[in-house]
Write a protein that holds these residues in place. Structure first.
Motif, mmCIF file in Angstrom:
data_model
loop_
_atom_site.group_PDB
_atom_site.id
_atom_site.type_symbol
_atom_site.label_atom_id
_atom_site.label_comp_id
_atom_site.label_asym_id
_atom_site.label_seq_id
_atom_site.Cartn_x
_atom_site.Cartn_y
_atom_site.Cartn_z
ATOM 1 N N GLU A 35 1.007 -1.789 4.399
ATOM 2 C CA GLU A 35 0.541 -0.722 5.298
ATOM 3 C C GLU A 35 -0.874 -0.286 4.900
ATOM 4 O O GLU A 35 -1.742 -0.118 5.750
ATOM 5 N N GLN A 36 -1.070 -0.110 3.575
ATOM 6 C CA GLN A 36 -2.404 0.299 3.101
ATOM 7 C C GLN A 36 -3.429 -0.772 3.455
ATOM 8 O O GLN A 36 -4.541 -0.460 3.891
ATOM 9 N N GLU A 38 -3.403 -2.863 5.888
ATOM 10 C CA GLU A 38 -3.715 -2.845 7.332
ATOM 11 C C GLU A 38 -4.610 -1.653 7.675
ATOM 12 O O GLU A 38 -5.512 -1.762 8.509
ATOM 13 N N ASP A 39 -4.348 -0.497 7.019
ATOM 14 C CA ASP A 39 -5.219 0.674 7.239
ATOM 15 C C ASP A 39 -6.647 0.362 6.801
ATOM 16 O O ASP A 39 -7.616 0.702 7.493
ATOM 17 N N LEU A 40 -6.755 -0.261 5.600
ATOM 18 C CA LEU A 40 -8.087 -0.582 5.079
ATOM 19 C C LEU A 40 -8.795 -1.592 5.987
ATOM 20 O O LEU A 40 -10.005 -1.506 6.187
ATOM 21 N N GLN A 42 -8.435 -1.849 9.248
ATOM 22 C CA GLN A 42 -8.922 -1.135 10.451
ATOM 23 C C GLN A 42 -10.162 -0.313 10.115
ATOM 24 O O GLN A 42 -11.118 -0.263 10.892
ATOM 25 N N GLU A 43 -10.103 0.333 8.920
ATOM 26 C CA GLU A 43 -11.255 1.142 8.501
ATOM 27 C C GLU A 43 -12.498 0.260 8.327
ATOM 28 O O GLU A 43 -13.605 0.645 8.696
ATOM 29 N N SER A 76 -11.481 4.318 -0.612
ATOM 30 C CA SER A 76 -10.052 4.611 -0.454
ATOM 31 C C SER A 76 -9.415 4.900 -1.817
ATOM 32 O O SER A 76 -8.609 5.818 -1.961
#
Lengths: 175, 260
Positions: A35-36, A38-40, A42-43, A76
């Motif tokens: 999950e992290q 995928e967040d990174l 997108q960021e 992050s």
């Protein structure tokens, strides 16, 4: 990348399809959960979008992209550390290993987890992205000598880890 | 190829493009083969979700506008150096070139050559910091610290230190002028630098602040006829130090407040 700067409508999808898999691998191997990671990812794409004017046509794309990814990861990490400093830790919930993960992948991840952060990042960039030492130096705002030194130390450490047979779980470990 | 040389070759070329002699060594050495195999394992631990990729591409394509690529770094470096020289000259000569007319040619060379060289190095480093992945020969903060130390050494070596009455008052008078000039210069430098994409605002801020501070220092070296080394350090050089510190701090605050 040049087409993306010229606002070609097909360019974003082509770039995302080409660059996202290695970027996701980069974040995933850098000890982030799925999950992290995928967040990174997108960021990173949002930053790439905002900074697309700073890519100079003719220059290599990979170091430029990974320089942004490197900073997203560091930001992050700092953010997480700041938040963690103000929070009380609960018992950690172990993340279940994905059943689709091959054994080799798990071994590679556990080996990478044993490396210091800076060495891990260099090894992953060299391995997962296929960048040259010079490109990794540019992406990490470092010098070629420093990258070679980090990689050399990382390989020494990995060699030690691979030569040490896995320790059986003793009762002391269990306590 | 020994195991140690194998490691060096691996660090030099990466696992994907090892030279043939290193591969031959790995074929006959169990430890190196294990290392190579561990690095070759795990091709894809996290396959990309196609829906995620489509979502990202869709967001990027929405309202996509053309952008003009950043000009080469050399243009920005030249702009920073010109700005530094023009402001230092306008402020220094505007206040009166009392120091310059009293200086021997040797003292002038010892003063302005290091200041000019420092400005060029800072301009090159700042223009490199404006785009991701630009090659860096020295980390920006190390460069800033080295420049400050070298200039302090040059000033003390070129201008003898002696006691003087009302030392702090005189130093403060000069420092105020240098700080004001430095603030103006830093602001203009930052207005140019922000056209790029700065990934590390604190180190870029330190470079911009130091270059701005050096504008004030240079203007005072043209204007102030007090050649006491201690005065030059406390009243002129201190503006460069303060500029670097304020720039670093401003960049750090900006980075913390930046949206995630």
């Amino acid at each position: 990348m040049r087409l993306y700067q010229q606002a070609d409508p097909a360019a974003p999808a082509a770039l995302v399809a080409l660059l996202s898999p290695p970027l996701l691998r980069f974040f995933r191997f850098n000890a982030a959960s799925r999950e992290q990671a995928e967040d990174l990812l997108q960021e990173t794409w949002l930053k790439i979008h905002r900074m697309r004017h700073s890519y100079r046509p003719g220059e290599r794309v990979l170091p430029w992209v990974y320089a942004i990814a490197h900073h997203v990861r560091i930001d992050s990490y700092r953010r997480t550390r700041r938040i963690a400093a103000h929070e009380t830790a609960l018992d950690p919930v172990p993340e279940p290993a994905s059943p689709s993960d091959p054994a080799g992948s798990l071994q590679f991840e556990s080996l990478m987890a044993a490396l210091p952060e800076a060495q891990r990042e260099v090894v992953i960039m060299l391995k997962a992205t296929g960048m040259t030492v010079d490109e990794v130096a540019r992406a990490t705002s470092s010098t070629i000598g420093a990258v070679k030194l980090k990689a050399h130390r990382a390989y020494e450490r990995l060699r030690e880890l691979l030569e040490t047979p896995p320790r059986p779980k003793s009762t002391e470990d269990a306590r | 190829v020994t195991c140690r040389e194998f490691n060096l070759l691996l660090a030099e070329h990466g696992p994907a493009s090892l030279p043939a002699d290193a591969r031959a060594h790995a074929a006959s050495c169990a430890a190196c083969a294990r290392l190579l195999s561990a690095l070759g394992a795990a091709e894809d631990p996290a396959p990309l979700d196609p829906a995620l990729a489509a979502g990202i591409a869709g967001r990027l394509a929405t309202g996509l506008q053309p952008v003009r690529p950043l000009p080469p770094a050399g243009y920005f470096a030249a702009a920073f150096v010109l700005l530094f020289a023009a402001l230092a000259a306008v402020i220094g000569f505007g206040l009166g070139d009392h120091a310059l007319v009293k200086m021997t040619p040797q003292a002038a060379a010892e003063t302005f050559a290091p200041l000019g060289s420092a400005a060029i190095l800072l301009a090159l480093a700042l223009s490199a910091a404006m785009a991701p992945a630009a090659p860096q020969h020295t980390p920006p903060l190390r460069l800033a610290a080295t420049i400050l130390l070298v200039l302090a050494f040059v000033f003390v070596a070129a201008f003898p230190v002696h006691a003087e009455p009302a030392f702090w008052l005189r130093a403060w008078r000069c420092l105020r002028i240098a700080l004001a000039a430095g603030a103006l210069s830093s602001l203009l430098i930052w207005l140019i630098a922000r056209r790029g994409a700065i990934l590390a605002p604190s180190s870029a801020g330190a470079l911009a602040g130091l270059l701005g501070g050096l504008t004030g220092t240079t203007a005072l070296q043209i204007h102030c006829p007090n050649f006491n080394g201690a005065h030059i350090l406390a009243g002129h050089w201190a503006a460069a130090l303060a500029g670097a510190a304020i720039g670093w701090l401003t960049g750090r605050i900006a980075a913390r407040r930046a949206p995630a």
